[in-house]
Write an enzyme that holds these catalytic residues in place. Structure first.
Site, PDB file in Angstrom:
ATOM      1  N   ARG A 185       0.821  -1.225   0.000  1.00 31.02           N
ATOM      2  CA  ARG A 185       0.000   0.000   0.000  1.00 31.02           C
ATOM      3  C   ARG A 185       0.846   1.262   0.000  1.00 31.02           C
ATOM      4  NH1 ARG A 185      -3.031  -1.813   5.121  1.00 31.02           N
ATOM      5  NH2 ARG A 185      -3.087  -3.627   3.804  1.00 31.02           N
ATOM      6  N   ASP A 227      -3.936   3.677  10.593  1.00 26.33           N
ATOM      7  CA  ASP A 227      -4.794   2.963  11.549  1.00 26.33           C
ATOM      8  C   ASP A 227      -4.957   3.809  12.800  1.00 26.33           C
ATOM      9  OD1 ASP A 227      -5.046   0.752   9.920  1.00 26.33           O
ATOM     10  OD2 ASP A 227      -3.395  -0.339  10.862  1.00 26.33           O
ATOM     11  N   ASP A 255      -1.215   3.598   4.770  1.00 23.52           N
ATOM     12  CA  ASP A 255      -2.200   3.000   5.677  1.00 23.52           C
ATOM     13  C   ASP A 255      -2.211   3.866   6.938  1.00 23.52           C
ATOM     14  OD1 ASP A 255      -3.949   1.048   6.679  1.00 23.52           O
ATOM     15  OD2 ASP A 255      -2.319   0.011   7.718  1.00 23.52           O
TER      16      ASP A 255
HETATM   17  N1  ATP Z   1      -8.911   1.050  14.701  1.00 26.28           N
HETATM   18  C1  ATP Z   1      -9.090   1.047  13.380  1.00 26.28           C
HETATM   19  N2  ATP Z   1      -8.331   1.834  12.575  1.00 26.28           N
HETATM   20  C2  ATP Z   1      -8.515   1.832  11.237  1.00 26.28           C
HETATM   21  N3  ATP Z   1      -9.444   1.066  10.593  1.00 26.28           N
HETATM   22  C3  ATP Z   1     -10.212   0.270  11.349  1.00 26.28           C
HETATM   23  C4  ATP Z   1     -10.074   0.232  12.768  1.00 26.28           C
HETATM   24  N4  ATP Z   1     -11.001  -0.645  13.257  1.00 26.28           N
HETATM   25  C5  ATP Z   1     -11.669  -1.122  12.226  1.00 26.28           C
HETATM   26  N5  ATP Z   1     -11.212  -0.589  11.066  1.00 26.28           N
HETATM   27  C6  ATP Z   1     -11.762  -0.937   9.750  1.00 26.28           C
HETATM   28  O1  ATP Z   1     -10.849  -1.796   9.111  1.00 26.28           O
HETATM   29  C7  ATP Z   1     -11.139  -1.724   7.728  1.00 26.28           C
HETATM   30  C8  ATP Z   1      -9.932  -2.188   6.930  1.00 26.28           C
HETATM   31  O2  ATP Z   1      -8.888  -1.245   7.111  1.00 26.28           O
HETATM   32  P1  ATP Z   1      -7.496  -1.445   6.388  1.00 26.28           P
HETATM   33  O3  ATP Z   1      -7.710  -1.843   4.955  1.00 26.28           O
HETATM   34  O4  ATP Z   1      -6.664  -0.234   6.643  1.00 26.28           O
HETATM   35  O5  ATP Z   1      -6.934  -2.716   7.180  1.00 26.28           O
HETATM   36  P2  ATP Z   1      -5.458  -3.187   7.149  1.00 26.28           P
HETATM   37  O6  ATP Z   1      -4.578  -2.040   7.497  1.00 26.28           O
HETATM   38  O7  ATP Z   1      -5.184  -3.867   5.849  1.00 26.28           O
HETATM   39  O8  ATP Z   1      -5.385  -4.286   8.285  1.00 26.28           O
HETATM   40  P3  ATP Z   1      -5.026  -4.036   9.799  1.00 26.28           P
HETATM   41  O9  ATP Z   1      -6.274  -3.469  10.419  1.00 26.28           O
HETATM   42  O10 ATP Z   1      -4.698  -5.431  10.278  1.00 26.28           O
HETATM   43  O11 ATP Z   1      -3.877  -3.085   9.885  1.00 26.28           O
HETATM   44  C9  ATP Z   1     -11.533  -0.305   7.468  1.00 26.28           C
HETATM   45  O12 ATP Z   1     -12.576  -0.250   6.546  1.00 26.28           O
HETATM   46  C10 ATP Z   1     -11.959   0.236   8.823  1.00 26.28           C
HETATM   47  O13 ATP Z   1     -13.320   0.626   8.834  1.00 26.28           O
HETATM   48  N1  PH2 Z   2       6.101  -4.327   8.694  1.00 23.73           N
HETATM   49  C1  PH2 Z   2       4.827  -4.069   8.455  1.00 23.73           C
HETATM   50  N2  PH2 Z   2       4.033  -5.048   8.064  1.00 23.73           N
HETATM   51  C2  PH2 Z   2       2.705  -4.819   7.837  1.00 23.73           C
HETATM   52  C3  PH2 Z   2       2.180  -3.535   8.010  1.00 23.73           C
HETATM   53  C4  PH2 Z   2       3.049  -2.495   8.402  1.00 23.73           C
HETATM   54  O1  PH2 Z   2       2.627  -1.305   8.554  1.00 23.73           O
HETATM   55  N3  PH2 Z   2       4.350  -2.789   8.621  1.00 23.73           N
HETATM   56  N4  PH2 Z   2       0.852  -3.311   7.791  1.00 23.73           N
HETATM   57  C5  PH2 Z   2       0.052  -4.291   7.471  1.00 23.73           C
HETATM   58  C6  PH2 Z   2      -1.407  -4.040   7.330  1.00 23.73           C
HETATM   59  O2  PH2 Z   2      -1.773  -2.893   7.912  1.00 23.73           O
HETATM   60  C7  PH2 Z   2       0.498  -5.648   7.221  1.00 23.73           C
HETATM   61  N5  PH2 Z   2       1.881  -5.823   7.475  1.00 23.73           N
END
Ligand code: ATP
Ligand code: PH2
Length: 419
Positions: free
Chosen positions: A264, A269, A267
């Site tokens: 990506r 979070d 991202d």
């Molecule tokens: N704390 C949070 N922060 C961001 N997104 C969240 C959170 N909790 C739930 N979500 C939901 O997760 C969904 C997927 O987000 P995203 O594609 O960024 O996941 P990801 O980064 O691939 O996986 P991960 O959550 O394991 O990092 C979003 O549509 C969002 O609504």
């Molecule tokens: N090292 C690293 N690995 C990942 C990361 C990330 O930010 N750093 N984010 C992910 C999905 O959010 C999946 N794997």
């Protein structure tokens, strides 16, 4: 969010408090009782039978009791507002709060005096429909006060400066940023600047930048290393608004969602929002995987060595995180100093608040920087495209209601720094 037609009710929580307008009420005190309904989807909790997937009402009950017995308000309206606030912090999508003051000092004979409020605007219409279908019966067996039309209620909110609610205007949130496509360093820098530009978000601290091997599912194809960083921000936005702003900035940086944990450009979070616990699919807080990710925990601990998740120190969690061996390198002060040439081993520990750089300088600065030192994976920075800035959003009812609850008691908010 699916229809929040499920309801957890706390009925008859009692506290001896000193709320009231009269001196004798403030001195002698009296009994107050709260009934609180929490509208939340209980299906995951039901299928998993796990407390982690629902609202722990015992914690909330104690918070409510402390409000009833806590610092006095003149009016039970304000007591109700304070209770509604902690009720919504559980992640419930709406709440009904009824405060009883059965010994209220009134001449006429009366069994009880109550104030009932509804908060959590998005769903009140659903609740209203539900109540209409159930001829006004509440889940706890009592009769509902009429559900207000919240659009209309929001339009009647007091003008700026009139509120006396003692509710913090902002909350601290921790965000984790990651990128492993295109020019991660530039993207991450611009994302920090973009977040700070949002009305209602102020970046307070920025962690060192961490390079790590991509953490992937067993059957996933390899990916370039990630650059990750953690920010502490202060925000007046509602949790879902903060999420939507993060998603908007991800999209503006070309985020394409194809596979789970796919590579990506950006991202963002949300790791924690102070006082907010949420268990919905759209927003889970604290972030459910943060505690096991060294790529989040390491920069977070460096930014804020005393940080905790629940009762556990972030630095302790970082030491046992399964991916800790994948952390390859860190850079300090990466927002305005490029340390690509630095070869002197481990950088000095990060020392707290980073002076925020001039974002213009960051964005326009050295456009040919190549930050990653060794085996590449990141292309050199070309001309930096302007990030399209969408027109300001019209605030919805939920946002306006949130603003109202979060408003600072002072009439004129400080102007945001020009950067
Ligand atoms: N704390 C949070 N922060 C961001 N997104 C969240 C959170 N909790 C739930 N979500 C939901 O997760 C969904 C997927 O987000 P995203 O594609 O960024 O996941 P990801 O980064 O691939 O996986 P991960 O959550 O394991 O990092 C979003 O549509 C969002 O609504
Ligand atoms: N090292 C690293 N690995 C990942 C990361 C990330 O930010 N750093 N984010 C992910 C999905 O959010 C999946 N794997």
């Amino acid at each position: 969010m699916s229809d929040p037609k499920d309801c957890i009710s706390l009925v008859g929580i009692t506290g001896y408090g000193k709320h009231g307008v009269y001196d004798f009420e403030r001195e002698e005190g009296q009994t107050f009782t709260a009934d609180v309904d929490l509208y939340t989807d209980t299906r995951t909790a039901a299928s998993t039978d796990n407390l982690e997937n629902t609202i722990d009402y015992s914690v909330l009950a104690e918070d409510i009791r402390s409000i009833l017995a806590g610092p006095p308000s003149n009016l039970i309206e304000q007591v109700a507002e304070h209770v509604a606030r902690v009720a919504l912090e559980t992640g419930a999508v709406a709440t009904r709060v009824c405060i009883h003051k059965p010994d209220a000092p009134i001449e006429a004979k009366a069994k009880d005096v109550t104030v009932t409020i509804w908060r959590g605007a998005e769903v009140v219409q659903t609740v209203s429909d539900l109540l209409a279908a159930n001829s006004g019966d509440l889940p706890n067996g009592s009769k509902a006060a009429p559900v207000p039309d919240l659009d209309e209620a929001a339009a009647r909110l007091p003008a700026s400066g009139q509120t006396t609610l003692d509710i913090p205007a902002t909350r601290t949130a921790v965000l984790a940023l990651g990128a492993n496509l295109a020019d991660p360093i530039v993207t991450l820098r611009r994302a920090v600047a973009d977040l700070d530009k949002v009305e209602g978000i102020t970046v307070r601290q920025v962690s060192p930048l961490v390079r790590s091997a991509a953490v992937l599912e067993k059957d996933q194809q390899g990916q370039p290393d990630y650059l990750d960083a953690v920010l502490q921000v202060e925000t007046s936005l509602a949790p879902l608004e903060l999420l939507h702003e993060c998603n908007r900035i991800e999209d503006a940086h070309g985020r394409i969602r194809t596979e789970h944990w796919g590579p990506r450009t950006l991202d963002i979070d949300i790791i924690t929002i102070e006082g907010v616990h949420s268990q919905t699919e759209e927003l889970t807080l604290p972030h459910p995987r943060a505690r096991e990710r060294a790529f989040v925990l390491v920069p977070w601990a460096r930014m804020d060595p005393s940080a905790k998740l629940g009762t556990e120190a972030i630095s302790d969690l970082a030491e046992v995180a399964p991916d800790r061996a994948g952390i390859k390198r860190t850079w300090e002060n990466w927002l305005d100093v490029v340390e690509a040439a630095r070869e002197d081993g481990e950088p000095a520990p990060f020392t707290g608040t980073l002076p925020l750089p001039s974002w213009e300088a960051v964005v326009r600065g050295n456009q040919t920087i190549r930050v990653v030192d060794d085996d590449g994976g990141f292309s050199p920075v070309g001309a930096i495209p302007k990030i399209p800035q969408p027109a300001p959003k019209k605030r919805g009812v939920f946002g306006r209601m949130w603003d109202f609850l979060r408003r600072e008691p002072t009439p004129s908010p400080e102007p945001k720094d020009e950067r």
